[in-house]
Scaffold this active site. Sequence first.
Site, short mmCIF file in Angstrom:
data_model
loop_
_atom_site.label_atom_id
_atom_site.label_comp_id
_atom_site.label_asym_id
_atom_site.label_seq_id
_atom_site.Cartn_x
_atom_site.Cartn_y
_atom_site.Cartn_z
N LYS A 188 58.35 44.65 38.67
CA LYS A 188 58.31 43.46 39.26
C LYS A 188 59.62 42.84 40.04
O LYS A 188 60.78 42.98 39.23
CB LYS A 188 57.89 42.62 38.27
CG LYS A 188 57.69 41.12 38.53
CD LYS A 188 55.97 40.90 39.10
CE LYS A 188 55.77 39.52 39.84
NZ LYS A 188 55.96 39.94 41.23
N GLN B 29 67.36 42.79 37.79
CA GLN B 29 65.90 42.08 37.92
C GLN B 29 65.27 42.67 36.46
O GLN B 29 64.67 41.84 35.66
CB GLN B 29 65.00 42.78 38.85
CG GLN B 29 63.67 42.17 38.94
CD GLN B 29 63.90 40.72 39.58
OE1 GLN B 29 64.45 40.54 40.73
NE2 GLN B 29 62.85 39.89 39.02
N LYS C 271 66.60 40.30 33.84
CA LYS C 271 66.16 38.92 33.97
C LYS C 271 64.65 38.88 33.57
O LYS C 271 64.30 37.85 33.02
CB LYS C 271 66.19 38.60 35.45
CG LYS C 271 65.64 37.23 36.12
CD LYS C 271 65.38 37.24 37.48
CE LYS C 271 66.79 37.74 38.25
NZ LYS C 271 66.70 37.15 39.84
N LYS D 65 62.65 46.12 42.88
CA LYS D 65 63.07 45.48 44.11
C LYS D 65 62.97 46.40 45.30
O LYS D 65 62.92 47.38 45.09
CB LYS D 65 64.64 45.03 43.90
CG LYS D 65 65.21 44.01 44.59
CD LYS D 65 64.90 42.49 44.21
CE LYS D 65 64.92 41.49 45.04
NZ LYS D 65 64.73 39.94 44.46
N ASP E 273 61.73 37.17 48.64
CA ASP E 273 63.03 37.03 48.46
C ASP E 273 63.71 36.55 49.72
O ASP E 273 62.84 36.04 50.54
CB ASP E 273 63.68 38.54 47.95
CG ASP E 273 65.16 38.26 47.37
OD1 ASP E 273 65.56 37.47 46.32
OD2 ASP E 273 66.26 38.62 48.11
N ASN F 41 64.49 28.81 50.42
CA ASN F 41 63.47 28.59 49.42
C ASN F 41 64.14 27.92 47.93
O ASN F 41 63.84 26.94 47.29
CB ASN F 41 62.55 29.66 48.91
CG ASN F 41 61.75 29.40 47.80
OD1 ASN F 41 61.97 29.84 46.77
ND2 ASN F 41 60.55 28.76 47.78
N SER G 120 56.01 33.92 38.82
CA SER G 120 55.20 35.20 39.23
C SER G 120 54.36 35.72 38.29
O SER G 120 53.21 36.19 38.59
CB SER G 120 56.26 36.41 40.02
OG SER G 120 56.66 35.86 41.36
#
Length: 449
Positions: free
Chosen positions: A93, A114, A117, A129, A169, A243, A381
């Site tokens: 993810k 990631q 995280k 990613k 992203d 964003n 997400s």
Amino acid sequence: MTNASEYVKKIQEEIHQRNGHEPEFLQAIDEFFPTIVPFLENHPEYIDHNLLALVTEPERVIQFRVPWQDDQGNWQVNRGFRIQFNSAMGPYKGGLRFHPSVNLSILKFLAFEQIFKNSLTGLPIGGGKGGSDFDPKGKSDAEVMRFCQSFMTELAKHIGPNTDIPAGDIGVGKREIGYLYGTYKRLKQYDAGVLTGKPVEFWGSKGRTEATGYGAVYFVKHLLADLNEDFTDKVALVSGSGNVAIYCIEKLYQLGAKPVTCSDSNGFIYDEAGIDLALLKELKEVKRARLTEYVKARPNAKYYENQSVWETDFNAELAFPCATQNEINLEQGQRLVKNGVRIVAEGANMPSSVEAAEYFVENKVYYCPGKAANAGGVAVSALEMSQNSQRLQWDKEEVDVQLDKIMKNIYENCRDTALLHDQKDNFMLGANIAGFARVAEAMEIQGLV
Ligand code: NDP
């Protein structure tokens, strides 16, 4: 048996030798490795099993060409990538980035971060990613659509709702996700769960757009609560105007702070009265305009061309870097501290250099690293994935309550893990150890594959 610090140094050197041409990936490694020494001291089995060598090697790296035709009929070729770094905690993810700077080094650093995280969110998701060196800026909608269709024609072979679920992203927002999803559907049949960050009109999660920016502010809210403080009248410096920055600014206002800056890659705005959020949204989300337009509508604000927010001397207590990696070097970090910044919360990934991050920690700045502070986006997400599986769409309020709860857990996990290792308020160490601990345990249980 080797001691933890020697082992970490040895693997770090090997990674430098094998990946010498990947500076951003090496930077992520150099930030991460020293902080997990105290954890490894208590877990000699991970040293025996050479776990660091395993966790730093991606499970799979996919690279492909993306041919597309521009509006003049010329054929263009870009590079597409997907890094499937670690699936110990669940399906890969992580977002897709479309920016001319994209290369393997940048995507490997992002995918590596990631992993931890995603682990910190407590949700069942692994780390990945991807992206392309395609630049959506200045392209027509039709060009962006043709590019996305070509990109997904290849990517679709490698992803799926139970294996790898990309999101947005830098340079990939609702428009791009919509085009990408449309092509996936044509190739593989309807399955909304394959991408997150979808428009709410077709099974996107309410609150996903806001989640990263809101989440970074929630992280700081829980920190301030521990200090018996709140946001009231605190001045905040924010970078970026995409964003993450926009919704960070929105939540800062909602909780009583005053954000006075924002930026894009050509310069930044200082608005002493506070950034005009409605104007910023109109310029960036509707017109896709540059920030030079902001001062035309707000003559009292100042535009600093070709300068960074972090090169100035505004007094503020809070800093939210929300643009990109390596925005803040050591000198800029020192300047922030001199000007009164007490809390640095990273909306972007790795916006502080290793030296700047270490300076913050050493100088008792509350440094909230990206892998913890900006985890709200990926957390929502994952909630979007749950909603897609249930064929339900939750209320925005429900998503927001969950987001705040997850950010509180992440904050407390970082705080408590730091304390446990006698490093009070070292959230960099806390985030790295807490994120790594879950992944390491899962990898062990799965047989070190
Ligand atoms: P957007 O594309 O929406 O906005 C990016 C912003 O950063 C723009 O203002 C852009 O300016 C600026 N920017 C990008 N590259 C550079 C550069 N090289 N130098 C200066 N400014 C730059 O992206 P997001 O807001 O989604 O992402 C921002 C950061 O947050 C990234 O680090 C991303 O990885 C991270 N992040 C994003 C998440 C999400 O949910 N979207 C989740 C977690 C982290 P310009 O328009 O001029 O390019």
